[in-house]
Design a protein around this motif. Structure first.
Motif, PDB file in Angstrom:
ATOM      1  N   LEU A   1      42.425 106.490  32.627  1.00 41.49           N
ATOM      2  CA  LEU A   1      41.919 106.536  34.004  1.00 41.49           C
ATOM      3  C   LEU A   1      40.543 107.212  34.091  1.00 41.49           C
ATOM      4  CD1 LEU A   1      45.259 107.537  35.786  1.00 41.49           C
ATOM      5  CD2 LEU A   1      44.134 105.316  35.896  1.00 41.49           C
ATOM      6  N   ASN A   2      39.629 106.834  33.210  1.00 43.57           N
ATOM      7  CA  ASN A   2      38.317 107.485  33.204  1.00 43.57           C
ATOM      8  C   ASN A   2      37.248 106.612  33.841  1.00 43.57           C
ATOM      9  OD1 ASN A   2      38.239 105.555  31.294  1.00 43.57           O
ATOM     10  ND2 ASN A   2      37.766 106.909  29.569  1.00 43.57           N
TER      11      ASN A   2
ATOM     12  N   PHE B   1      39.032 101.515  37.868  1.00 45.01           N
ATOM     13  CA  PHE B   1      40.375 101.386  37.305  1.00 45.01           C
ATOM     14  C   PHE B   1      41.365 102.296  38.065  1.00 45.01           C
ATOM     15  CE2 PHE B   1      43.396 102.382  33.691  1.00 45.01           C
ATOM     16  CZ  PHE B   1      44.055 101.159  33.776  1.00 45.01           C
ATOM     17  N   ILE B   2      40.911 103.527  38.377  1.00 41.41           N
ATOM     18  CA  ILE B   2      41.769 104.447  39.133  1.00 41.41           C
ATOM     19  C   ILE B   2      42.115 103.827  40.490  1.00 41.41           C
ATOM     20  CG2 ILE B   2      41.931 106.720  40.228  1.00 41.41           C
ATOM     21  CD1 ILE B   2      40.014 107.799  38.115  1.00 41.41           C
ATOM     22  N   ALA B   3      41.091 103.297  41.165  1.00 37.03           N
ATOM     23  CA  ALA B   3      41.317 102.732  42.497  1.00 37.03           C
ATOM     24  C   ALA B   3      42.265 101.524  42.417  1.00 37.03           C
ATOM     25  CB  ALA B   3      39.986 102.333  43.118  1.00 37.03           C
ATOM     26  N   ASP B   4      42.069 100.687  41.390  1.00 36.58           N
ATOM     27  CA  ASP B   4      42.982  99.543  41.213  1.00 36.58           C
ATOM     28  C   ASP B   4      44.415 100.011  41.032  1.00 36.58           C
ATOM     29  OD1 ASP B   4      40.861  97.865  41.394  1.00 36.58           O
ATOM     30  OD2 ASP B   4      40.665  97.504  39.222  1.00 36.58           O
ATOM     31  N   LYS B   5      44.582 101.038  40.170  1.00 38.42           N
ATOM     32  CA  LYS B   5      45.921 101.575  39.898  1.00 38.42           C
ATOM     33  C   LYS B   5      46.553 102.093  41.195  1.00 38.42           C
ATOM     34  CE  LYS B   5      47.807 101.432  35.914  1.00 38.42           C
ATOM     35  NZ  LYS B   5      48.987 100.590  35.898  1.00 38.42           N
TER      36      LYS B   5
ATOM     37  N   LEU C   1      28.077 114.733  45.030  1.00 35.23           N
ATOM     38  CA  LEU C   1      28.615 113.755  44.083  1.00 35.23           C
ATOM     39  C   LEU C   1      29.040 112.472  44.818  1.00 35.23           C
ATOM     40  CD1 LEU C   1      30.888 114.906  41.230  1.00 35.23           C
ATOM     41  CD2 LEU C   1      31.451 112.813  42.420  1.00 35.23           C
ATOM     42  N   CYS C   2      28.606 111.310  44.289  1.00 33.88           N
ATOM     43  CA  CYS C   2      28.990 110.040  44.902  1.00 33.88           C
ATOM     44  C   CYS C   2      29.731 109.186  43.885  1.00 33.88           C
ATOM     45  CB  CYS C   2      27.754 109.281  45.375  1.00 33.88           C
ATOM     46  SG  CYS C   2      26.960 110.094  46.764  1.00 33.88           S
ATOM     47  N   LEU C   3      30.806 108.561  44.346  1.00 38.62           N
ATOM     48  CA  LEU C   3      31.594 107.709  43.444  1.00 38.62           C
ATOM     49  C   LEU C   3      31.438 106.248  43.831  1.00 38.62           C
ATOM     50  CD1 LEU C   3      35.025 109.547  43.000  1.00 38.62           C
ATOM     51  CD2 LEU C   3      32.983 109.674  41.566  1.00 38.62           C
ATOM     52  N   PHE C   4      31.313 105.407  42.806  1.00 31.88           N
ATOM     53  CA  PHE C   4      31.301 103.958  42.995  1.00 31.88           C
ATOM     54  C   PHE C   4      32.339 103.379  42.053  1.00 31.88           C
ATOM     55  CE2 PHE C   4      27.088 105.767  43.574  1.00 31.88           C
ATOM     56  CZ  PHE C   4      26.839 105.405  44.889  1.00 31.88           C
ATOM     57  N   PRO C   5      32.776 102.150  42.306  1.00 25.97           N
ATOM     58  CA  PRO C   5      33.802 101.576  41.410  1.00 25.97           C
ATOM     59  C   PRO C   5      33.364 101.607  39.954  1.00 25.97           C
ATOM     60  CG  PRO C   5      33.552 100.204  43.362  1.00 25.97           C
ATOM     61  CD  PRO C   5      32.476 101.265  43.447  1.00 25.97           C
ATOM     62  N   GLU C   6      32.049 101.534  39.710  1.00 27.02           N
ATOM     63  CA  GLU C   6      31.606 101.471  38.296  1.00 27.02           C
ATOM     64  C   GLU C   6      31.361 102.856  37.669  1.00 27.02           C
ATOM     65  OE1 GLU C   6      30.430  99.791  40.789  1.00 27.02           O
ATOM     66  OE2 GLU C   6      28.346 100.347  41.207  1.00 27.02           O
ATOM     67  N   THR C   7      31.552 103.934  38.455  1.00 23.02           N
ATOM     68  CA  THR C   7      31.359 105.284  37.893  1.00 23.02           C
ATOM     69  C   THR C   7      32.402 105.552  36.797  1.00 23.02           C
ATOM     70  OG1 THR C   7      30.689 105.999  40.101  1.00 23.02           O
ATOM     71  CG2 THR C   7      31.137 107.735  38.482  1.00 23.02           C
ATOM     72  N   THR C   8      31.952 106.161  35.693  1.00 19.45           N
ATOM     73  CA  THR C   8      32.904 106.541  34.634  1.00 19.45           C
ATOM     74  C   THR C   8      32.689 107.999  34.249  1.00 19.45           C
ATOM     75  OG1 THR C   8      31.510 106.126  32.713  1.00 19.45           O
ATOM     76  CG2 THR C   8      32.662 104.219  33.662  1.00 19.45           C
ATOM     77  N   ASN C   9      33.529 108.480  33.351  1.00 21.48           N
ATOM     78  CA  ASN C   9      33.410 109.878  32.923  1.00 21.48           C
ATOM     79  C   ASN C   9      32.077 110.147  32.235  1.00 21.48           C
ATOM     80  OD1 ASN C   9      34.139 108.345  30.740  1.00 21.48           O
ATOM     81  ND2 ASN C   9      35.475 109.897  29.829  1.00 21.48           N
TER      82      ASN C   9
ATOM     83  N   ALA D   1      38.304 100.832  50.202  1.00 24.39           N
ATOM     84  CA  ALA D   1      37.221 101.756  50.562  1.00 24.39           C
ATOM     85  C   ALA D   1      37.781 103.129  50.920  1.00 24.39           C
ATOM     86  CB  ALA D   1      36.426 101.188  51.731  1.00 24.39           C
ATOM     87  N   GLN D   2      38.912 103.111  51.578  1.00 23.50           N
ATOM     88  CA  GLN D   2      39.570 104.377  51.945  1.00 23.50           C
ATOM     89  C   GLN D   2      39.956 105.169  50.691  1.00 23.50           C
ATOM     90  OE1 GLN D   2      40.210 105.470  55.244  1.00 23.50           O
ATOM     91  NE2 GLN D   2      40.628 107.350  54.096  1.00 23.50           N
ATOM     92  N   ILE D   3      40.486 104.475  49.716  1.00 24.85           N
ATOM     93  CA  ILE D   3      40.867 105.121  48.455  1.00 24.85           C
ATOM     94  C   ILE D   3      39.634 105.720  47.778  1.00 24.85           C
ATOM     95  CG2 ILE D   3      41.610 104.634  46.081  1.00 24.85           C
ATOM     96  CD1 ILE D   3      43.744 102.780  47.235  1.00 24.85           C
ATOM     97  N   LEU D   4      38.549 104.941  47.740  1.00 23.70           N
ATOM     98  CA  LEU D   4      37.317 105.428  47.115  1.00 23.70           C
ATOM     99  C   LEU D   4      36.823 106.696  47.806  1.00 23.70           C
ATOM    100  CD1 LEU D   4      34.972 102.433  46.245  1.00 23.70           C
ATOM    101  CD2 LEU D   4      36.081 104.069  44.700  1.00 23.70           C
TER     102      LEU D   4
END
Lengths: 587, 91
Positions: free
Chosen positions: B66-67, B71-75, B24-32, B5-8
């Protein structure tokens, strides 16, 4: 030290109202999209509205050789050529053996051809990036020596670029290789970024490249540093002369003396290049001058210093006095001082002055100052090299002026001689430089490039003159320029009248207006017209036309009937007249 | 707050700053595909910004993949795990 890439990118959204517009075309064999963003962002920092045209990727020949390309439709003021060593290496590896040995010559011929085509088709200054030299480790140390190594080819090529630029006044080399050497290839190049985007510069490096390019663009536009003002205690020597005395200050072998001596040697070299050196120190004048006169280890001597101010006034007032004495504007000044208080004071009161933040450790001064690249210029004329001598003459003239009770008798004692030269290969570089740099005594502030001046020189529609002046203190070189354009109804229009500030109040303007009227009569013109285009700086010539008997006929147009003109008296003799008479006598 | 959650949240700050959009809000499923200005030029800049913010280095081969925020958060989780291991190895 520099703004990073993201902060430059954010500046793209800022307003650029009132900034000078610069049209810059990027022609490269590498990706330039990030560089373009950084350039525009850094332009905002420098109050330039940079419009960028990015030529299609790796289409250098197509863009430059085709007169109908997007490049020429854009009508750039500057064309930046970025051939990369990565692209060159790729072609080098594909070349057959015989080609490899002469790769540098062929590549140099290719660039000469491209620059020649550009010069013919665009009226633009060419900014050519040199190659980032690199060893590909194919030959080990021998790569430095072996003619068929890419390392050798890159170095030879860079040498030939220098020669190209030496013979071509509108071609300027951007020393990317020098920047790479200073920052280190690990910093300047990120292979990951190269392979994913084609950019040969890393994000960490791009701001440095942008800053260097914009500095060069500014120098081409005549915006350069002309004077270094230095503090004494803690800068030119370690310690405090007023307390430690002649034997105690650190210079030469004493303490950190070598760091201060090396800084002095560098400043002396700047002075040789034509940068005026001024001293500004809170000190007793006699004590402050003593090391310059008597310390055996001092590098800088009194004759290297154009203006010496040691007193207890604030530094901003003293810097204003330096500006006034040398007739220079604050934006052409660099001020170095080890005391943060003084630096901040000057930054606050005179924001146009460049004030580098010196590190606390004196050992780091020189490296820091070199890294800032403060003294960009596009060419050195003999005029520049002689400048320090002239600044000193200026000071002795100022002394003489304070002695002369009467200005007229002072002027008559100066034994001034002027000569009106045509625009020719000798005078054109200086004439163009004057149109670029003169601000105060400039009626219409028309900026011309060397090429434009050349065109004017070859056009019978223009009556022109470049005026030199000398007096008993020395020669000034070309200090005044006029360009008059033939108009219908036997009229000449004063397109340009400018004078170097150094010769104000000597009767030069009187001399030149006499000459302009003489030229008008010679070509059968009855009327001279002119106008004054006000700028922030040229108020001194606001009433010039009026003072010479021009009558205003509304809309800012001024007219002089040549027959009505009363020739002005001056103390300036004509060199031309003297020579013509001698010529006639001999013939 | 757990590490993921901290990374997100840090990514969200970074994206807001980059695109100049505080909503702008980011969720794990957000993509480019969900963010209009997230084009290929912005992508590369974003990835290199993420690198410097988290003090990590991605492999070149991963950069273009990394779009996807998850995936970015996992990396980033993976890289910080590796880092902990290598520090463990040193001590």
């Amino acid at each position: 030290m520099h703004e990073d890439f993201q902060s430059l990118r954010k500046k793209l959204k800022k307003s650029r109202d009132g900034f000078a517009v610069v049209k810059l075309a990027l022609v490269a064999d590498q990706s330039t999209q990030f560089l373009a963003q950084a350039l525009c962002g850094y332009g905002v920092t420098r109050r330039l509205d940079i419009h960028v045209y990015e030529a299609p990727f790796n289409q250098m020949e197509a863009e430059i050789l085709d007169a109908d390309s997007g490049l020429y439709a854009f009508a750039p003021d500057f064309v930046l050529l970025l051939p990369s060593s990565e692209n060159l290496r790729d072609r080098f590896y594909r070349a057959i053996d015989a080609e490899q040995a002469e790769f540098a010559e062929r590549e140099s011929a290719r660039l000469t051809l491209l620059c020649g085509a550009l010069r013919e088709r665009a009226d633009a200054d060419i900014l050519l990036c040199n190659y980032c030299e690199q060893a590909d480790a194919v030959y080990g140390n021998l790569g430095f020596v072996h003619r068929s190594s890419v390392q050798y080819a890159l170095r030879a090529l860079n040498t030939s670029l220098a020669e190209m630029a030496n013979t071509e006044s509108k071609l300027h080399i951007v020393d990317i290789n020098g920047l790479q050497t200073a920052r280190g290839r690990d910093v300047t190049y990120d292979p990951r970024l190269y392979y994913v985007s084609g950019s040969v510069f890393s994000f960490a490096f791009i701001p440095y490249v942008a800053a260097r390019l914009v500095a060069l663009i500014e120098a081409t536009r005549g915006n350069i540093k002309k004077c270094l003002i230095t503090d004494l205690d803690g800068v030119l020597w370690g310690g405090v002369i007023g307390e430690d005395g002649m034997g105690g200050i650190e210079i030469g072998e004493l303490g950190m003396g070598r760091a201060h001596s090396d800084l002095q040697k560098w400043i002396k070299e700047l002075s040789r290049r034509g940068i005026a050196i001024a001293v500004c120190s809170k000190n007793d004048e006699a004590i402050a001058k003593e090391p310059f006169l008597r310390h055996p280890d001092m590098i800088l001597r009194m004759e290297d210093i154009a203006v010496f101010l040691a007193n207890w006034e604030d530094k901003a007032s003293n810097i204003r006095r330096v500006c006034a004495t040398l007739n220079l504007t604050p934006d052409s000044m660099v001020f170095i001082d080890d005391n943060p208080f003084e630096r901040e004071l000057v930054k606050k009161i005179l924001p146009a002055v460049t004030v580098p933040d010196l590190p606390e450790d004196a050992a780091l001064y020189l490296e820091t100052l070199c890294g800032l690249q403060l003294f960009e210029t596009v060419h050195i004329l003999d005029e520049d090299r002689a400048r320090t001598a002239r600044y000193r003459e200026e000071t002795s003239r100022a002394d003489a002026a304070s002695r002369a009770t009467d200005l007229e008798s002072y002027l008559s004692e100066l034994k001034m001689k002027a000569e009106v030269l045509p625009f020719d290969s000798f005078s054109i570089p200086r004439v163009a430089q004057l149109t670029q740099r003169s601000n105060q005594f400039n009626l219409r502030t028309r900026r011309y490039t060397e090429r434009e001046i050349e065109k004017i020189a070859n056009d019978a529609k223009y009556k022109t003159g470049a005026v030199t002046l000398r007096d008993r203190f020395g020669a000034y070189g070309i200090i005044c320029v006029f360009i008059m354009q033939c108009m219908p109804e036997n009229t000449l229009f004063i397109d340009t009248f400018l004078m170097s500030c150094r010769v104000v109040k000597r009767g030069v303007e009187e001399f030149v207006f006499n000459e302009m009227v003489r030229v008008a009569k010679e070509c059968g013109c009855q009327t001279i017209t002119g106008s004054y285009l006000p700028t922030e700086k040229n108020a001194p010539v606001k009433d010039l036309l009026k003072n010479f008997g021009f009558a205003e006929d509304g809309d800012g147009a001024w007219t002089l009937e040549v027959d009505q003109y009363r020739p002005r008296e001056t103390h300036i003799m004509t060199q031309n007249t003297l020579e013509n008479e001698e010529g006639t006598a001999n013939g | 707050m757990d590490k993921y959650a901290q990374i997100l949240r840090t990514l969200e700050e970074l994206f807001r700053e980059y695109f100049g959009d505080d909503t702008l809000c980011l969720f794990p499923e957000t993509t480019n595909a969900d963010i209009a200005d997230w084009d290929s030029v912005a992508h590369i800049q974003l990835v290199f910004e993420i690198e410097s913010r988290f003090a990590v280095r991605f492999d070149a081969a991963d950069i273009m993949k990394l779009n996807h925020i998850g995936f970015i958060a996992d990396k980033l989780m993976e890289l910080s795990e590796n880092e902990r291991e290598s520090f463990g190895g040193l001590s």
